[in-house]
Design a protein around this motif. Structure first.
Motif, short mmCIF file in Angstrom:
data_model
loop_
_atom_site.label_atom_id
_atom_site.label_comp_id
_atom_site.label_asym_id
_atom_site.label_seq_id
_atom_site.Cartn_x
_atom_site.Cartn_y
_atom_site.Cartn_z
N ALA A 22 15.31 -12.81 -58.32
CA ALA A 22 15.40 -14.17 -59.12
C ALA A 22 15.94 -14.96 -57.89
CB ALA A 22 16.73 -13.98 -59.85
N CYS A 23 16.39 -14.56 -56.73
CA CYS A 23 16.82 -15.53 -55.66
C CYS A 23 15.51 -16.05 -55.06
CB CYS A 23 17.45 -14.65 -54.59
SG CYS A 23 19.33 -14.31 -54.90
N GLY A 24 14.43 -15.28 -55.08
CA GLY A 24 12.98 -15.79 -54.84
C GLY A 24 12.54 -16.64 -55.59
N VAL A 25 12.73 -16.68 -56.76
CA VAL A 25 12.32 -17.57 -57.84
C VAL A 25 13.09 -18.77 -57.46
CG1 VAL A 25 12.29 -18.49 -60.20
CG2 VAL A 25 11.95 -15.98 -59.73
N ALA A 66 22.34 -27.80 -45.30
CA ALA A 66 22.81 -26.92 -46.36
C ALA A 66 21.64 -26.40 -47.10
CB ALA A 66 23.93 -27.34 -47.28
N ASP A 67 20.65 -27.29 -47.34
CA ASP A 67 19.43 -26.95 -47.85
C ASP A 67 18.75 -25.89 -47.36
OD1 ASP A 67 17.47 -26.95 -50.10
OD2 ASP A 67 16.45 -28.63 -49.12
N PHE A 68 18.51 -26.15 -45.90
CA PHE A 68 17.90 -25.20 -45.07
C PHE A 68 18.69 -23.90 -45.06
CE2 PHE A 68 15.92 -28.53 -42.38
CZ PHE A 68 14.72 -28.03 -42.43
N VAL A 69 20.18 -23.80 -45.27
CA VAL A 69 20.63 -22.56 -45.29
C VAL A 69 20.61 -21.88 -46.57
CG1 VAL A 69 23.00 -21.55 -44.89
CG2 VAL A 69 21.92 -23.37 -43.23
N VAL A 70 20.79 -22.36 -47.62
CA VAL A 70 20.80 -21.91 -48.90
C VAL A 70 19.30 -21.41 -49.10
CG1 VAL A 70 20.92 -22.28 -51.52
CG2 VAL A 70 22.57 -23.57 -49.58
N ALA A 71 18.47 -22.19 -48.93
CA ALA A 71 17.03 -21.62 -49.11
C ALA A 71 16.54 -20.32 -48.08
CB ALA A 71 15.89 -22.63 -48.88
N GLY A 72 17.15 -20.40 -47.03
CA GLY A 72 16.86 -19.15 -46.18
C GLY A 72 18.00 -17.98 -46.72
N LEU A 73 18.94 -18.09 -47.23
CA LEU A 73 19.73 -17.16 -47.61
C LEU A 73 19.08 -16.62 -49.03
CD1 LEU A 73 23.40 -18.57 -47.10
CD2 LEU A 73 22.24 -16.65 -45.81
N LEU A 74 18.58 -17.54 -49.78
CA LEU A 74 17.89 -16.97 -50.98
C LEU A 74 16.63 -16.29 -50.60
CD1 LEU A 74 18.18 -20.22 -53.41
CD2 LEU A 74 19.38 -17.91 -53.79
N SER A 75 15.96 -16.66 -49.58
CA SER A 75 14.61 -16.03 -49.20
C SER A 75 15.07 -14.60 -48.43
CB SER A 75 14.08 -16.75 -48.08
OG SER A 75 13.55 -17.91 -48.60
N LEU A 76 16.15 -14.43 -47.76
CA LEU A 76 16.67 -13.28 -47.58
C LEU A 76 16.93 -12.15 -48.45
CD1 LEU A 76 18.93 -14.29 -44.31
CD2 LEU A 76 16.80 -13.03 -44.13
N ALA A 77 17.73 -12.80 -49.63
CA ALA A 77 17.82 -11.80 -50.67
C ALA A 77 16.62 -11.31 -51.29
CB ALA A 77 19.05 -12.74 -51.50
N PHE A 78 15.54 -12.26 -51.40
CA PHE A 78 14.40 -12.00 -52.08
C PHE A 78 13.64 -10.92 -51.32
CE2 PHE A 78 9.72 -13.50 -52.44
CZ PHE A 78 9.21 -12.83 -53.29
N ALA A 79 13.79 -11.01 -49.74
CA ALA A 79 13.26 -9.83 -48.84
C ALA A 79 13.77 -8.60 -49.23
CB ALA A 79 13.51 -10.30 -47.45
N VAL A 80 14.97 -8.62 -49.36
CA VAL A 80 15.74 -7.24 -49.98
C VAL A 80 15.15 -6.85 -51.25
CG1 VAL A 80 17.98 -6.18 -50.64
CG2 VAL A 80 17.79 -7.74 -48.65
#
Length: 231
Positions: A22-25, A66-80
């Motif tokens: 869902a983080c990737g979504v 913050a947008d860069f960081v939040v989107a990056g963290l969400l993408s990292l969660a998606f990778a997991v």
């Protein structure tokens, strides 16, 4: 452990996997939505001239950081989440780290900001700086590396979907990766900021769609362990 306890543990694992997917979504809509709002409201910003990275500057620069960081963290969660549903198999070997590199690049793009240029923020020099600061040099490297990794992940999914006989998804992944790559490397500075913005929207739309697909499949697999496919 009892059968009931085993079932509860498998259900929890499946729920965690769906949350990661869902983080990737969410990553794409969050990033694109925040950027779009700033493009429309930030004083002096002109997407036809200014790259998105310049939004990290000025009194409201923290919003894009913050947008860069939040989107990056969400993408990292998606990778997991990708690792959990795709491993073992070639896609499970390559796609998760590539999406992880993308996430790290986005975070780095938020932490290490670019230098003022092209008249933005208002009062900045009208041209490009003669010398880049160290953080601008990091920023100049991180997003291109991240985007290249995401394009590579797209081609990994082309193979996976093709092996599964899902021709529509294979074609969609190929068109997305190919179009995003062409837009990002097309020679010439005219319209570069717009081309890169379109490439980002296209790529993020694809990650959202793939994450939603895998999330549904994780749900269909039931309360047990996440379904794993070899391709």
């Amino acid at each position: 452990m009892t059968t009931q306890a085993h079932a509860a543990a498998r259900s929890q694992a499946s729920g965690t996997t769906r949350a990661l997917l869902a983080c990737g979504v969410a990553a794409g809509p969050v990033y694109v939505g925040v950027v779009a709002a700033q493009v429309l409201t930030r004083d002096g910003f002109d997407l036809s001239r200014h790259p998105i990275s310049l939004l990290s500057l000025g009194s409201l620069g923290w919003v894009q950081m913050a947008d860069f960081v939040v989107a990056g963290l969400l993408s990292l969660a998606f990778a997991v989440g990708l690792r959990r549903v795709l491993h073992p198999g070639p896609a499970g070997t390559w796609a998760p780290p590539l999406v992880g590199v993308y996430g790290i690049g986005l975070v780095a793009g938020g932490v290490f900001v670019t230098d003022p240029a092209l008249g933005f923020p208002p009062g900045a020099p009208s041209g490009m700086p003669d010398h880049l600061s160290w953080h601008a040099m990091v920023h100049a490297v991180a997003p291109p590396v991240a985007f290249t990794a995401l394009v590579a992940a797209g081609f990994v999914f082309v193979r996976r979907f093709a092996l599964l006989g899902r021709r529509g998804w294979a074609a969609y992944s190929a068109m997305t990766a190919g179009t995003a790559l062409v837009l990002s490397i097309w020679p010439g500075q005219d319209g570069l900021s717009v081309r890169l913005a379109v490439a980002i929207v296209i790529a993020f739309a694809w990650t959202t769609a793939v994450a939603a697909l895998l999330m549904r499949e994780a749900g269909v697999s039931g309360a047990g362990a996440p379904r794993r496919e070899m391709p």
